[in-house]
Design a protein around this motif. Structure first.
Motif, short mmCIF file in Angstrom:
data_model
loop_
_atom_site.label_atom_id
_atom_site.label_comp_id
_atom_site.label_asym_id
_atom_site.label_seq_id
_atom_site.Cartn_x
_atom_site.Cartn_y
_atom_site.Cartn_z
N LEU A 12 0.82 -1.21 0.00
CA LEU A 12 0.00 0.00 0.00
C LEU A 12 0.85 1.26 0.00
CD1 LEU A 12 -2.40 -1.03 2.92
CD2 LEU A 12 -2.74 -1.43 0.48
N GLY A 16 -3.07 4.53 1.69
CA GLY A 16 -3.92 3.35 1.66
C GLY A 16 -4.24 2.83 0.28
N HIS A 40 -8.43 1.95 -2.90
CA HIS A 40 -7.81 2.06 -1.58
C HIS A 40 -8.19 0.80 -0.81
CE1 HIS A 40 -7.56 6.26 -2.81
NE2 HIS A 40 -6.56 6.35 -1.95
N TRP A 42 -9.47 0.20 2.02
CA TRP A 42 -10.78 0.17 2.68
C TRP A 42 -11.95 -0.04 1.72
CZ3 TRP A 42 -7.49 4.44 3.13
CH2 TRP A 42 -7.78 5.50 2.28
N LYS A 52 -10.68 3.18 7.08
CA LYS A 52 -10.14 4.40 6.48
C LYS A 52 -9.59 5.38 7.52
CE LYS A 52 -11.55 8.13 3.39
NZ LYS A 52 -12.67 8.67 2.59
N PHE A 55 -5.74 5.66 8.62
CA PHE A 55 -4.65 5.99 7.70
C PHE A 55 -4.20 7.45 7.84
CE2 PHE A 55 -5.67 1.94 6.06
CZ PHE A 55 -4.50 1.49 5.49
N ILE A 61 -2.17 3.28 12.21
CA ILE A 61 -2.16 2.06 11.41
C ILE A 61 -1.81 0.85 12.28
CG2 ILE A 61 -0.96 0.84 9.54
CD1 ILE A 61 -0.77 3.62 8.17
N PHE A 85 -0.84 -4.58 9.62
CA PHE A 85 -0.23 -3.52 8.82
C PHE A 85 1.15 -3.20 9.36
CE2 PHE A 85 -4.75 -3.09 8.37
CZ PHE A 85 -4.94 -2.73 7.05
N CYS A 100 0.57 -4.91 4.10
CA CYS A 100 -0.60 -5.42 4.80
C CYS A 100 -0.70 -6.91 4.51
CB CYS A 100 -1.86 -4.70 4.31
SG CYS A 100 -3.39 -5.42 4.96
#
Length: 134
Positions: A12, A16, A40, A42, A52, A55, A61, A85, A100
């Motif tokens: 990522l 994100g 993204h 999410w 979301k 981030f 995170i 993450f 991730c």
């Protein structure tokens, strides 16, 4: 080795955005790398806002590590995954990228309602039939 990992792997950007995925993600979600790279992270989960909001900084995170989220496939099936993450922080204390990893929570380690999801488990793991006499 990473490309063929059984774990779900997402590379990522700091915001994100999905930069790269491995074949496990492609096989599970039925998205191609090209289709998912414009999203993204999410956007492929049920509770988008919950994911979301984390981030904003590296500490946010890390707070969500090992939490369970409902992943949504291109066929609108939901799959429970445990996410971790790991932000890569550079010498200026900025995030270069985030790795991730996701583990599918299988019926072995979580009780499930079979109903509609039985076909999904049969698709991804034929041994499910043997273990659960389905």
């Amino acid at each position: 080795m990473v490309a063929n990992s059984e774990n779900l792997l997402f590379l990522l950007a700091d915001n994100g955005q999905i930069l790269q995925i491995n074949s496990s993600v492609e096989n599970l979600l039925h998205y191609t790398s090209k289709e998912i790279q414009s999203k993204h992270i999410w956007e492929i989960f049920e509770k988008k806002e919950e994911l979301k909001k984390h981030f904003k900084s590296p500490n946010d995170i890390e707070v969500i590590n090992n939490n369970t989220f409902d992943l949504v496939t291109s066929q609108n099936k939901t799959i429970k995954v445990k996410l971790e993450f790991v932000p890569h922080i550079n010498h200026k204390n900025k995030i270069d990228f985030i790795i991730c990893t996701g583990n599918i929570i299988t019926p072995v380690n979580q009780k499930i309602e079979l109903g509609d999801s039985i076909d999904f488990f049969l698709d991804i793991n034929p041994i499910f039939c043997i273990l659960y006499s389905v």
